[in-house]
Design a protein around this motif. Structure first.
Motif, PDB file in Angstrom:
ATOM      1  N   SER A   1       1.250  -8.638  -8.508  1.00  0.00           N
ATOM      2  CA  SER A   1       2.195  -9.743  -8.514  1.00  0.00           C
ATOM      3  C   SER A   1       1.861 -10.644  -9.701  1.00  0.00           C
ATOM      4  CB  SER A   1       2.117 -10.532  -7.204  1.00  0.00           C
ATOM      5  OG  SER A   1       3.185 -11.458  -7.128  1.00  0.00           O
ATOM      6  N   THR A   2       2.710 -11.623  -9.943  1.00  0.00           N
ATOM      7  CA  THR A   2       2.484 -12.500 -11.083  1.00  0.00           C
ATOM      8  C   THR A   2       2.120 -13.905 -10.611  1.00  0.00           C
ATOM      9  OG1 THR A   2       4.789 -13.214 -11.231  1.00  0.00           O
ATOM     10  CG2 THR A   2       4.194 -11.190 -12.371  1.00  0.00           C
ATOM     11  N   TYR A   3       1.533 -14.651 -11.484  1.00  0.00           N
ATOM     12  CA  TYR A   3       1.126 -16.021 -11.157  1.00  0.00           C
ATOM     13  C   TYR A   3       2.346 -16.836 -10.725  1.00  0.00           C
ATOM     14  CZ  TYR A   3      -3.163 -14.679 -13.517  1.00  0.00           C
ATOM     15  OH  TYR A   3      -4.317 -14.042 -13.881  1.00  0.00           O
ATOM     16  N   GLY A   4       3.427 -16.668 -11.437  1.00  0.00           N
ATOM     17  CA  GLY A   4       4.624 -17.431 -11.130  1.00  0.00           C
ATOM     18  C   GLY A   4       5.185 -17.105  -9.756  1.00  0.00           C
ATOM     19  N   ARG A   5       5.199 -15.831  -9.396  1.00  0.00           N
ATOM     20  CA  ARG A   5       5.734 -15.426  -8.097  1.00  0.00           C
ATOM     21  C   ARG A   5       4.831 -15.926  -6.975  1.00  0.00           C
ATOM     22  NH1 ARG A   5       9.878 -11.706  -8.881  1.00  0.00           N
ATOM     23  NH2 ARG A   5       9.832 -10.834  -6.798  1.00  0.00           N
ATOM     24  N   ILE A   6       3.549 -15.852  -7.192  1.00  0.00           N
ATOM     25  CA  ILE A   6       2.617 -16.355  -6.185  1.00  0.00           C
ATOM     26  C   ILE A   6       2.813 -17.856  -6.001  1.00  0.00           C
ATOM     27  CG2 ILE A   6       0.186 -16.745  -5.655  1.00  0.00           C
ATOM     28  CD1 ILE A   6       1.023 -13.903  -5.238  1.00  0.00           C
ATOM     29  N   ALA A   7       3.017 -18.543  -7.104  1.00  0.00           N
ATOM     30  CA  ALA A   7       3.235 -19.991  -7.039  1.00  0.00           C
ATOM     31  C   ALA A   7       4.483 -20.296  -6.210  1.00  0.00           C
ATOM     32  CB  ALA A   7       3.380 -20.554  -8.445  1.00  0.00           C
ATOM     33  N   GLY A   8       5.548 -19.588  -6.467  1.00  0.00           N
ATOM     34  CA  GLY A   8       6.791 -19.802  -5.712  1.00  0.00           C
ATOM     35  C   GLY A   8       6.600 -19.508  -4.235  1.00  0.00           C
ATOM     36  N   ALA A   9       5.898 -18.421  -3.939  1.00  0.00           N
ATOM     37  CA  ALA A   9       5.669 -18.041  -2.541  1.00  0.00           C
ATOM     38  C   ALA A   9       4.757 -19.039  -1.848  1.00  0.00           C
ATOM     39  CB  ALA A   9       5.059 -16.642  -2.489  1.00  0.00           C
ATOM     40  N   ALA A  10       3.922 -19.718  -2.626  1.00  0.00           N
ATOM     41  CA  ALA A  10       2.989 -20.686  -2.048  1.00  0.00           C
ATOM     42  C   ALA A  10       3.636 -22.062  -1.905  1.00  0.00           C
ATOM     43  CB  ALA A  10       1.733 -20.776  -2.902  1.00  0.00           C
ATOM     44  N   GLY A  11       4.875 -22.186  -2.390  1.00  0.00           N
ATOM     45  CA  GLY A  11       5.582 -23.451  -2.236  1.00  0.00           C
ATOM     46  C   GLY A  11       5.506 -24.351  -3.447  1.00  0.00           C
ATOM     47  N   ILE A  12       5.026 -23.833  -4.574  1.00  0.00           N
ATOM     48  CA  ILE A  12       4.952 -24.648  -5.789  1.00  0.00           C
ATOM     49  C   ILE A  12       5.553 -23.897  -6.974  1.00  0.00           C
ATOM     50  CG2 ILE A  12       3.006 -26.087  -5.147  1.00  0.00           C
ATOM     51  CD1 ILE A  12       1.220 -24.068  -6.649  1.00  0.00           C
ATOM     52  N   PRO A  13       6.873 -23.585  -6.886  1.00  0.00           N
ATOM     53  CA  PRO A  13       7.534 -22.864  -7.976  1.00  0.00           C
ATOM     54  C   PRO A  13       7.390 -23.593  -9.307  1.00  0.00           C
ATOM     55  CG  PRO A  13       9.149 -23.898  -6.517  1.00  0.00           C
ATOM     56  CD  PRO A  13       7.812 -24.012  -5.847  1.00  0.00           C
ATOM     57  N   GLY A  14       7.075 -22.860 -10.319  1.00  0.00           N
ATOM     58  CA  GLY A  14       6.929 -23.452 -11.639  1.00  0.00           C
ATOM     59  C   GLY A  14       5.499 -23.818 -11.976  1.00  0.00           C
ATOM     60  N   HIS A  15       4.628 -23.721 -10.966  1.00  0.00           N
ATOM     61  CA  HIS A  15       3.235 -24.112 -11.196  1.00  0.00           C
ATOM     62  C   HIS A  15       2.332 -22.884 -11.250  1.00  0.00           C
ATOM     63  CE1 HIS A  15       3.804 -28.530 -10.490  1.00  0.00           C
ATOM     64  NE2 HIS A  15       4.934 -28.031 -10.049  1.00  0.00           N
ATOM     65  N   ALA A  16       2.679 -21.976 -12.117  1.00  0.00           N
ATOM     66  CA  ALA A  16       1.906 -20.741 -12.224  1.00  0.00           C
ATOM     67  C   ALA A  16       0.454 -21.025 -12.614  1.00  0.00           C
ATOM     68  CB  ALA A  16       2.550 -19.823 -13.255  1.00  0.00           C
ATOM     69  N   ARG A  17       0.265 -22.030 -13.397  1.00  0.00           N
ATOM     70  CA  ARG A  17      -1.085 -22.326 -13.867  1.00  0.00           C
ATOM     71  C   ARG A  17      -2.005 -22.670 -12.715  1.00  0.00           C
ATOM     72  NH1 ARG A  17      -1.776 -24.721 -19.603  1.00  0.00           N
ATOM     73  NH2 ARG A  17      -3.567 -23.441 -19.174  1.00  0.00           N
ATOM     74  N   GLN A  18      -1.460 -23.315 -11.701  1.00  0.00           N
ATOM     75  CA  GLN A  18      -2.279 -23.686 -10.551  1.00  0.00           C
ATOM     76  C   GLN A  18      -2.794 -22.447  -9.846  1.00  0.00           C
ATOM     77  OE1 GLN A  18      -2.023 -26.640 -12.187  1.00  0.00           O
ATOM     78  NE2 GLN A  18      -2.939 -27.102 -10.234  1.00  0.00           N
ATOM     79  N   VAL A  19      -1.969 -21.392  -9.857  1.00  0.00           N
ATOM     80  CA  VAL A  19      -2.400 -20.131  -9.229  1.00  0.00           C
ATOM     81  C   VAL A  19      -3.573 -19.551 -10.017  1.00  0.00           C
ATOM     82  CG1 VAL A  19      -1.703 -17.781  -8.626  1.00  0.00           C
ATOM     83  CG2 VAL A  19      -0.105 -19.677  -8.335  1.00  0.00           C
ATOM     84  N   GLY A  20      -3.443 -19.553 -11.306  1.00  0.00           N
ATOM     85  CA  GLY A  20      -4.525 -19.049 -12.133  1.00  0.00           C
ATOM     86  C   GLY A  20      -5.794 -19.855 -11.913  1.00  0.00           C
ATOM     87  N   TYR A  21      -5.623 -21.136 -11.757  1.00  0.00           N
ATOM     88  CA  TYR A  21      -6.775 -21.999 -11.534  1.00  0.00           C
ATOM     89  C   TYR A  21      -7.390 -21.715 -10.171  1.00  0.00           C
ATOM     90  CZ  TYR A  21      -9.271 -25.737 -13.754  1.00  0.00           C
ATOM     91  OH  TYR A  21     -10.218 -26.455 -14.432  1.00  0.00           O
ATOM     92  N   ALA A  22      -6.551 -21.484  -9.187  1.00  0.00           N
ATOM     93  CA  ALA A  22      -7.051 -21.194  -7.834  1.00  0.00           C
ATOM     94  C   ALA A  22      -7.877 -19.917  -7.851  1.00  0.00           C
ATOM     95  CB  ALA A  22      -5.883 -21.063  -6.865  1.00  0.00           C
ATOM     96  N   LEU A  23      -7.395 -18.918  -8.559  1.00  0.00           N
ATOM     97  CA  LEU A  23      -8.129 -17.656  -8.631  1.00  0.00           C
ATOM     98  C   LEU A  23      -9.417 -17.851  -9.424  1.00  0.00           C
ATOM     99  CD1 LEU A  23      -5.239 -15.131  -9.225  1.00  0.00           C
ATOM    100  CD2 LEU A  23      -6.279 -15.883  -7.095  1.00  0.00           C
ATOM    101  N   HIS A  24      -9.354 -18.708 -10.416  1.00  0.00           N
ATOM    102  CA  HIS A  24     -10.537 -18.995 -11.216  1.00  0.00           C
ATOM    103  C   HIS A  24     -11.632 -19.618 -10.348  1.00  0.00           C
ATOM    104  CE1 HIS A  24     -13.002 -20.124 -14.598  1.00  0.00           C
ATOM    105  NE2 HIS A  24     -13.004 -21.374 -14.190  1.00  0.00           N
ATOM    106  N   ARG A  25     -11.208 -20.344  -9.325  1.00  0.00           N
ATOM    107  CA  ARG A  25     -12.152 -21.023  -8.447  1.00  0.00           C
ATOM    108  C   ARG A  25     -12.731 -20.091  -7.389  1.00  0.00           C
ATOM    109  NH1 ARG A  25     -13.309 -26.651  -8.214  1.00  0.00           N
ATOM    110  NH2 ARG A  25     -12.733 -26.624  -6.025  1.00  0.00           N
ATOM    111  N   LEU A  26     -12.180 -18.889  -7.287  1.00  0.00           N
ATOM    112  CA  LEU A  26     -12.670 -17.942  -6.290  1.00  0.00           C
ATOM    113  C   LEU A  26     -14.127 -17.590  -6.551  1.00  0.00           C
ATOM    114  CD1 LEU A  26      -9.727 -15.461  -5.733  1.00  0.00           C
ATOM    115  CD2 LEU A  26     -10.856 -16.875  -4.027  1.00  0.00           C
TER     116      LEU A  26
END
Length: 122
Positions: free
Chosen positions: A28-53
């Motif tokens: 999947s893509t960062y953008g799609r995950i962001a949308g599914a998580a309720g924050i469409p357009g915030h793909a960077r936050q997804v990348g940051y979340a994974l970075h924090r893993l």
DNA sequence: CGTATGACGAGCC
DNA sequence: AGGCTCGCCATAC
């Protein structure tokens, strides 16, 4: 439940849940995950979340790539090699340009394009 | 508290 | 058709 603040799980936890919902052999893509998580357009936050893993996390972080179907980590980075090996280990094939065919591996599946179903008919 | 940066994405030329 | 820039906002110092 206490109304007001985050009645649901934390944002990162929602992101991790969405990432965990990606089956093996799919991406999947960062953008799609962001949308599914309720924050469409915030793909960077997804990348940051994974970075924090943490290294011991069971979240399949490697199944998340950018909208271009490429691993967003530096090609010479250790994380890049790990992610690529994990993906190839699940049957995800890379292009000669190190690109993944999102039309085949993107999750959720897209219509109009053949999927990489186990039947091997496309 | 302000500046700089980053596992992204879409637009511009 | 593809490289570069800006915008987004949490995290780091």
């Amino acid at each position: 439940m206490p109304s007001g603040s985050h009645t649901q799980a934390s944002l990162y936890e929602r992101i991790y849940r969405q990432v965990s919902s990606i089956p093996a052999g799919r991406v999947s893509t960062y953008g799609r995950i962001a949308g599914a998580a309720g924050i469409p357009g915030h793909a960077r936050q997804v990348g940051y979340a994974l970075h924090r893993l943490k290294p011991g996390s069971e979240v399949p972080w490697h199944r998340v790539v950018n909208a271009a179907g490429m691993i967003s980590l530096a090609p010479a980075s250790h994380g890049y090699t790990i992610q690529r090996q994990l993906l190839e280990s699940e049957g995800v094939r890379f292009d000669h340009r190190n690109v993944i065919c999102l039309a085949r591996y993107l999750w959720p599946p897209v219509d109009g394009c053949h999927r990489a179903e186990s039947s091997g008919r496309g």
